[in-house]
Design an enzyme around this catalytic site. Structure first.
Site, PDB file in Angstrom:
ATOM      1  N   VAL A  55      -4.705   6.418   0.212  1.00  0.00           N
ATOM      2  CA  VAL A  55      -3.698   7.647  -0.067  1.00  0.00           C
ATOM      3  C   VAL A  55      -3.513   8.338   1.630  1.00  0.00           C
ATOM      4  O   VAL A  55      -4.061   8.088   2.375  1.00  0.00           O
ATOM      5  CB  VAL A  55      -4.136   8.857  -0.812  1.00  0.00           C
ATOM      6  CG1 VAL A  55      -4.443   8.413  -2.281  1.00  0.00           C
ATOM      7  CG2 VAL A  55      -5.171   9.450  -0.276  1.00  0.00           C
ATOM      8  N   HIS A 154       3.403   2.274  10.517  1.00  0.00           N
ATOM      9  CA  HIS A 154       2.621   0.785  10.689  1.00  0.00           C
ATOM     10  C   HIS A 154       3.191   0.137  11.821  1.00  0.00           C
ATOM     11  O   HIS A 154       3.650   0.312  12.740  1.00  0.00           O
ATOM     12  CB  HIS A 154       2.439   0.162   9.191  1.00  0.00           C
ATOM     13  CG  HIS A 154       1.776   0.968   8.161  1.00  0.00           C
ATOM     14  ND1 HIS A 154       0.785   1.953   8.301  1.00  0.00           N
ATOM     15  CD2 HIS A 154       2.268   0.972   7.064  1.00  0.00           C
ATOM     16  CE1 HIS A 154       0.619   2.380   7.325  1.00  0.00           C
ATOM     17  NE2 HIS A 154       1.396   1.884   6.334  1.00  0.00           N
TER      18      HIS A 154
END
Length: 277
Positions: A55, A154
């Site tokens: 998470v 990312h």
């Protein structure tokens, strides 16, 4: 009984959890794995759907009553924070100082660390409109003019120039300059009553050690789930996001989590952080 695990399909997660998922960690139970974007796992964790789950650290205030925070397996670091991007430098003069008034911004999730950092950076002058968009759709959407700006995470920090986009602000760099601490991005949680957190931490640490000891063992698995990422981008992604904090949060990692969530609570952006055991 199988352990129910949820992680993202991103290379850092598949690299770290390859050994655990494939039964290579001694004494660990068999694992059933679900792959999902972190916005999905944040919501699923609130419903208690998984035994182990990746998470956002930003979601912890809503989750720690049902989960233990593990001191390993997550994503923290330096130079790895989210970027706010625009097309052709749009808004650079008016938005670069944190005033996003009038802007429509695509974000990867309302309880992601990326969005929390954006809210802290633009405190008092938030975007006029936010749209939650799967992270792989954000850059094409900004390039096509559907959004004024996009908040990316990312591997997007390696690939955004190919979409003709411009970095407006590196929120990780802002956070590091402001606090001197690493950026707490993704956490691994163990569901209370379903799995012993000490045992879970030992399984995850062993999986990390296995990944570092034999990086080629996970190669096919990582590439299968890497959403058509080029090999060099996959390698850079893993090198950046799998680091000393993945093996152990340590003093700096815990301090970063505490600083982020205390600041967020002080600004009324999250509930106060419950005690972290």
């Amino acid at each position: 009984m199988a352990l129910n695990l949820a992680i993202s399909p991103c290379p850092n997660d598949t690299f770290v959890f390859h050994a655990l998922v494939h039964g290579l960690v001694p004494d660990a139970p068999p694992v059933t794995v679900t792959y999902a974007d972190v916005d999905v796992t944040n919501t699923a964790a609130q419903r208690g759907e998984y035994d182990l789950v990746k998470v956002s650290f930003a979601a912890l205030p809503w989750l720690l009553d049902g989960y233990h925070l593990l001191p390993c397996g997550g994503a923290l670091g330096r130079g790895c924070g989210p970027l706010l991007l625009t097309a052709d430098g749009t808004g650079r003069d008016s938005w670069a100082d944190g005033d996003l008034s009038g802007a429509t911004v695509a974000v990867p999730g309302e309880r992601t660390t990326a969005y929390l950092l954006l809210r802290l950076w633009s405190a008092g002058r938030p975007p006029t409109r936010i749209e939650v968009v799967p992270f792989h759709e954000i850059m094409p959407g900004v390039a096509a003019g559907r959004y004024d700006a996009g908040l990316v995470i990312h591997e997007a920090r390696f690939t955004y120039p190919r979409y003709g986009l411009t970095e407006l602000v590196d929120l990780g760099a802002w956070w590091e300059a402001d606090t001197g601490l690493p950026i707490p991005l993704g956490a691994i949680l163990a569901r209370r009553g379903a799995v012993d957190p000490g045992a879970a931490a030992s399984w995850v640490r062993e999986s990390v050690r296995h990944a570092w000891a034999d990086p080629d063992a996970s190669r096919d698995y990582v590439l299968t789930h890497a959403q058509e990422m080029e090999t060099d981008v996959v390698d850079r992604h893993i090198a950046l996001y799998v680091n000393e904090f993945t093996a152990d949060l340590g003093t700096d990692g815990h301090a970063a989590v505490d600083a982020l969530l205390r600041r967020a609570a002080a600004h009324g952006l999250t509930p106060p952080l419950p005690p972290v055991d």
